[in-house]
Scaffold this motif. Structure first.
Motif, PDB file in Angstrom:
ATOM      1  N   ASP B 121     -15.172 -32.683 -35.846  1.00  0.00           N
ATOM      2  CA  ASP B 121     -13.888 -32.683 -36.537  1.00  0.00           C
ATOM      3  C   ASP B 121     -12.846 -33.052 -35.495  1.00  0.00           C
ATOM      4  O   ASP B 121     -12.364 -32.197 -34.761  1.00  0.00           O
ATOM      5  CB  ASP B 121     -13.642 -31.282 -37.127  1.00  0.00           C
ATOM      6  CG  ASP B 121     -12.351 -31.225 -37.927  1.00  0.00           C
ATOM      7  OD1 ASP B 121     -11.763 -32.287 -38.195  1.00  0.00           O
ATOM      8  OD2 ASP B 121     -11.936 -30.109 -38.292  1.00  0.00           O
ATOM      9  N   ASN B 124      -9.274 -38.154 -35.336  1.00  0.00           N
ATOM     10  CA  ASN B 124      -9.328 -39.298 -36.234  1.00  0.00           C
ATOM     11  C   ASN B 124     -10.078 -39.011 -37.524  1.00  0.00           C
ATOM     12  O   ASN B 124     -10.419 -39.913 -38.267  1.00  0.00           O
ATOM     13  CB  ASN B 124      -9.987 -40.491 -35.529  1.00  0.00           C
ATOM     14  CG  ASN B 124      -9.194 -40.926 -34.324  1.00  0.00           C
ATOM     15  OD1 ASN B 124      -7.967 -40.923 -34.358  1.00  0.00           O
ATOM     16  ND2 ASN B 124      -9.888 -41.273 -33.252  1.00  0.00           N
ATOM     17  N   GLY B 125     -10.410 -37.757 -37.754  1.00  0.00           N
ATOM     18  CA  GLY B 125     -11.111 -37.410 -38.980  1.00  0.00           C
ATOM     19  C   GLY B 125     -12.454 -36.758 -38.710  1.00  0.00           C
ATOM     20  O   GLY B 125     -12.776 -36.431 -37.568  1.00  0.00           O
ATOM     21  N   THR B 142     -17.152 -42.113 -40.128  1.00  0.00           N
ATOM     22  CA  THR B 142     -16.025 -41.215 -40.405  1.00  0.00           C
ATOM     23  C   THR B 142     -15.741 -41.229 -41.905  1.00  0.00           C
ATOM     24  O   THR B 142     -15.700 -42.294 -42.527  1.00  0.00           O
ATOM     25  CB  THR B 142     -14.784 -41.680 -39.619  1.00  0.00           C
ATOM     26  OG1 THR B 142     -15.127 -41.729 -38.232  1.00  0.00           O
ATOM     27  CG2 THR B 142     -13.610 -40.736 -39.821  1.00  0.00           C
ATOM     28  N   THR B 144     -13.606 -41.175 -45.193  1.00  0.00           N
ATOM     29  CA  THR B 144     -12.259 -41.608 -45.543  1.00  0.00           C
ATOM     30  C   THR B 144     -11.841 -40.901 -46.832  1.00  0.00           C
ATOM     31  O   THR B 144     -12.686 -40.389 -47.550  1.00  0.00           O
ATOM     32  CB  THR B 144     -12.189 -43.131 -45.754  1.00  0.00           C
ATOM     33  OG1 THR B 144     -13.131 -43.491 -46.778  1.00  0.00           O
ATOM     34  CG2 THR B 144     -12.547 -43.886 -44.490  1.00  0.00           C
TER      35      THR B 144
END
Lengths: 264, 321
Positions: B121, B124-125, B142, B144
Motif C-alpha cells: 500500500d 501511488n496506490g 496497481t 485503479t
C-alpha cells in the motif's frame, strides 16, 4: 435414459500461442504476446470432447463454440469444429487488447447469449497461457447460472448434472440443475483426434466473427481494466547448480548431497 | 486510495483455519489494524484462532450444502450493501477462494488480481506482485479506481505469525435468497486418505512426472519418499493421466511446496509445475533431457534415466539402513 433430450452445449475455447514456444511480453504494453500462430488450447480439447460425449448420450443436440482472439484467428476453432462441434462465434476486435478477466467473461457470456444460450456451458479450469482461472465462474455470474468448477466426472441424469468436483482433500459429489456452467479439469476424458472427414467438414462450418460493440459490451480493453501494470522485473534468479551426466554412478552424488544436508 | 479496512476470506479444515488463511491475516494486519475475516460454513468455530492471528471480527455466512462460491459472494455483497466498506478483500488462491472472488468480481463489477505473492500500500496506490513464466519475471500491478479491491494470493506467500489477539467477534450474516444461481448442492464429501507427512508440510518431497514412463513406476517415487520420511508428489501430467490422485499434484493448480529438499524425477519443469516448487531450499532433478527447464533451478541435476538412477539410489539408501 428415457426420452431423447435435445442438448445444446456451448464450449469456451481459447486459441493460444503454441506452448512449445517460450512465452514473452509485449515490450510496449507488458501483456502476453499473442500475435504468433495460435492453436487450440490443449485444456479446451477436454471440454470439447466432454460436450460431444454428453450430446451423444442425451440422444441428440449440438455443440457450439465461443472464442475471443485477435486478428480473426480461427485455426484453433477449426480444430474443435473438426472434432465435431457444429458452429462458433469468434469475438475478434483490436479494442479488446488489454482486457482483464472480467471483461473477457462479459464478452464470452454475451457470445453465449448470441448463440441463444445453452443447457450447459463448458470451460477449462484455466488456460495454459494466462492462468487467471477466474473466467468460467465470472461467466456463470454474468449469465446468472449455477456452476460447478473443477469437474472431473460429469453425467446428466434426469435433467440435472451429477458432478465429481475436485477438492483440496479429495472430491465432492455435487448435483446441479440445468442450465448450468462447469469448468472441467484436463484428463477428464480422452479428446478424440479429428478425422480427415472431420477436418474437411470443419472448413465449411459457420464461424460468425463479431466485434465487442456487436455484443453490446463496453468498455473493453485498457479502458475497461481496473488495473494498470506498473512494473516488470526479473525475479532474483535461482542459481543453477551442478549438472552431471549419469555414468551409472550419479546416484552417489545424490547420496552425498543428502548427507551434506544431514537428511541421511 | 489507502487501505483502512481489510476482509480476509477465511477457510477451515478439520475445525481449524487453513494456513493460507492465517498467512493472509498476518499480512493484512501489517497493512491496517482493521481486519475482519469472512467465512462460509463453520466460521464461528474458528473465531478464536482467527482472532489470535489478527481478525477483530468474523462475518459468518452459513450456507449449508450449497457450494460456497455463489453463497459466500452473495453474503459478502449483502454486507457491503448494508454499509460495510472494506477497501481490500484478500482471498487464498484455492478452489473455494477462486469461486468466491470470481462471483464477487462480477457482483461489484471490479477486476480481481490473482496468483499474487505480495501486496504493498504505497503512495501511488495498492500494488500486487505476480510471478509469471514460472517465476522468472515479476509483474507489479496497481489497482485503479475505487475499492473494494479484490486480490488472491498463493499459499506460502507470507509468514504465519500469531498476534496474540483475543477471539474475533462473531457476526452472523443472514443468507439472502440465492435464486437459480445457487442451485449446485454438495451431496457427499470424499477425502482421499494419505499416509506419511502432508505434501505441503513435508521436509522432503519426492515428485514424479511423465518421464517415469508408466503408472506402475510411481512406486519408485513412493519408495524413495518413504525412505527419506518425505511425501510423494506429482506433476500435472501424471495426475491428468490418472496415475495418482489430484491431491499429489505440485504446481499452479496443485499444492505449493517449500520443503528443505525437493527431488524431481522425470519432470521437465513446465511453468505450471515450477511455480509450485521453486521456493524449495534445495532441488535435485533427474531427467533424460539435458535441455529440460528443471535443470535451470536445480542445485544438483542428473542428466540420466530415472529407471536407472532411482533404483540404484534406493538400494544405496537402504544399504545404509
Amino acid at each position: 435414459m428415457g426420452k431423447h433430450f435435445h442438448m445444446k452445449v456451448i464450449v469456451c475455447v481459447k486459441q493460444i500461442p503454441d506452448p512449445a514456444v517460450p512465452g514473452a511480453l509485449d515490450g510496449s504494453t507488458n501483456t502476453l504476446k499473442r500475435d504468433g500462430k495460435l492453436i487450440l488450447d490443449d485444456s479446451d480439447a477436454y471440454g470439447v470432447e466432454m460436450a460431444l460425449q454428453l450430446v451423444d448420450k442425451a440422444g441428440g443436440g449440438e455443440v457450439n463454440l465461443v472464442s475471443m482472439a485477435p486478428n480473426g484467428e480461427t485455426a484453433g476453432l477449426r480444430t474443435a469444429l473438426a472434432m465435431g462441434a457444429a458452429k462458433g462465434v469468434l469475438v475478434s476486435d483490436p479494442a479488446l487488447q488489454g482486457s482483464d478477466a472480467l471483461t473477457t467473461a462479459k464478452i464470452l457470456a454475451a457470445a453465449v447469449q448470441r448463440l441463444g444460450g445453452a443447457d450447459l456451458v463448458i470451460a477449462a479450469t484455466e488456460s495454459s497461457d494466462g492462468y487467471t482461472g477466474t473466467v468460467p465462474e465470472q461467466m456463470a455470474e454474468v449469465l446468472g447460472l449455477p456452476s460447478v468448477t473443477f469437474a472431473k466426472k460429469v453425467a446428466v441424469e434426469g435433467g440435472s448434472l451429477k458432478v465429481d468436483r475436485q477438492t483440496e482433500a479429495g472430491y465432492d459429489e455435487v448435483t446441479c440443475p440445468l442450465p448450468a456452467l462447469i469448468s472441467v479439469t484436463a484428463g477428464v476424458v480422452e479428446p478424440r483426434y479429428p478425422s480427415f472427414k472431420g477436418i474437411m467438414a470443419a472448413k465449411s462450418k459457420p464461424v460468425e466473427e463479431v466485434k465487442a460493440s456487436d455484443l453490446g459490451v463496453t468498455p473493453v480493453g485498457w479502458d475497461g481494466a481496473g488495473q494498470r501494470i506498473t512494473n516488470v522485473a526479473q525475479a532474483e534468479a535461482r542459481q543453477a547448480g551442478e549438472i552431471i551426466e549419469d555414468d551409472g554412478e550419479a546416484f552417489g552424488k545424490i547420496v552425498g548431497f543428502l548427507e551434506s544436508l544431514k537428511i541421511i | 486510495m489507502a487501505i483502512n479496512s481489510i476482509w480476509v476470506f477465511a477457510q477451515s479444515a478439520n475445525g481449524a483455519p487453513t494456513s493460507a488463511t492465517l498467512e493472509l491475516l498476518t499480512k493484512a494486519r501489517s497493512l491496517t489494524p482493521n481486519v475482519s475475516a469472512f467465512t462460509g460454513n463453520g466460521g464461528a468455530d474458528i473465531a478464536a484462532a482467527l482472532g489470535e492471528f489478527g481478525a477483530t471480527k468474523v462475518f459468518v455466512a452459513e450456507h449449508g450444502p450449497q457450494l460456497p462460491g455463489v453463497a459466500v459472494a452473495t453474503a459478502m455483497k449483502a454486507v457491503i450493501d448494508g454499509g460495510e466498506s472494506p477497501d481490500l478483500i484478500m482471498f487464498p488462491q484455492t478452489y473455494e477462494g477462486r469461486d468466491v472472488m470470481s462471483r464477487m468480481s462480477v457482483k461489484l463489477d471490479k477486476t480481481v488480481l490473482t496468483n499474487n505473492v505480495d501486496i504493498e500500500d504505497g503512495g501511488n496506490g495498492v500494488t500486487v506482485t505476480t510471478p509469471i513464466f514460472g517465476g522468472n519475471t515479476l509483474v507489479s500491478t496497481t489497482f485503479t479506481g475505487s475499492g473494494p479491491y479484490l486480490a488472491a494470493f498463493r499459499p506460502k506467500s507470507f509468514p504465519m505469525e500469531s498476534a496474540g489477539g483475543s477471539a474475533a467477534a462473531v457476526s452472523n450474516v443472514q443468507m439472502p435468497d440465492l435464486g437459480t444461481a445457487g442451485g449446485a448442492l454438495v451431496d457427499s464429501v470424499h477425502v482421499e486418505a494419505s499416509t506419511g507427512p502432508k505434501l505441503d508440510e513435508a521436509d522432503v518431497v519426492v515428485s514424479g512426472g511423465r518421464g517415469l514412463g508408466e503408472a506402475n513406476n510411481y512406486t519408485l517415487i513412493e519408495e524413495l519418499a518413504g525412505i527419506l520420511k518425505g511425501a510423494p508428489g506429482a506433476s500435472r501430467a501424471i495426475v491428468d493421466a490418472g496415475w495418482v490422485p489430484y491431491s499429489y499434484q505440485v504446481g499452479q493448480t496443485g499444492k505449493v511446496v517449500k520443503p528443505n529438499i525437493y527431488i524431481a524425477a522425470g519432470i521437465s519443469g513446465a511453468t505450471q509445475h515450477m511455480v509450485g516448487m521453486k521456493g524449495s531450499k534445495n532441488i535435485i532433478a533427474i531427467n533424460k533431457d539435458k535441455e529440460a527447464p528443471i535443470f535451470g533451478v536445480a542445485d544438483l541435476g542428473i542428466v540420466g534415466d530415472v529407471h536407472k538412477v532411482l533404483p540404484k539410489l534406493i538400494e544405496a539408501l537402504r544399504a545404509r539402513g
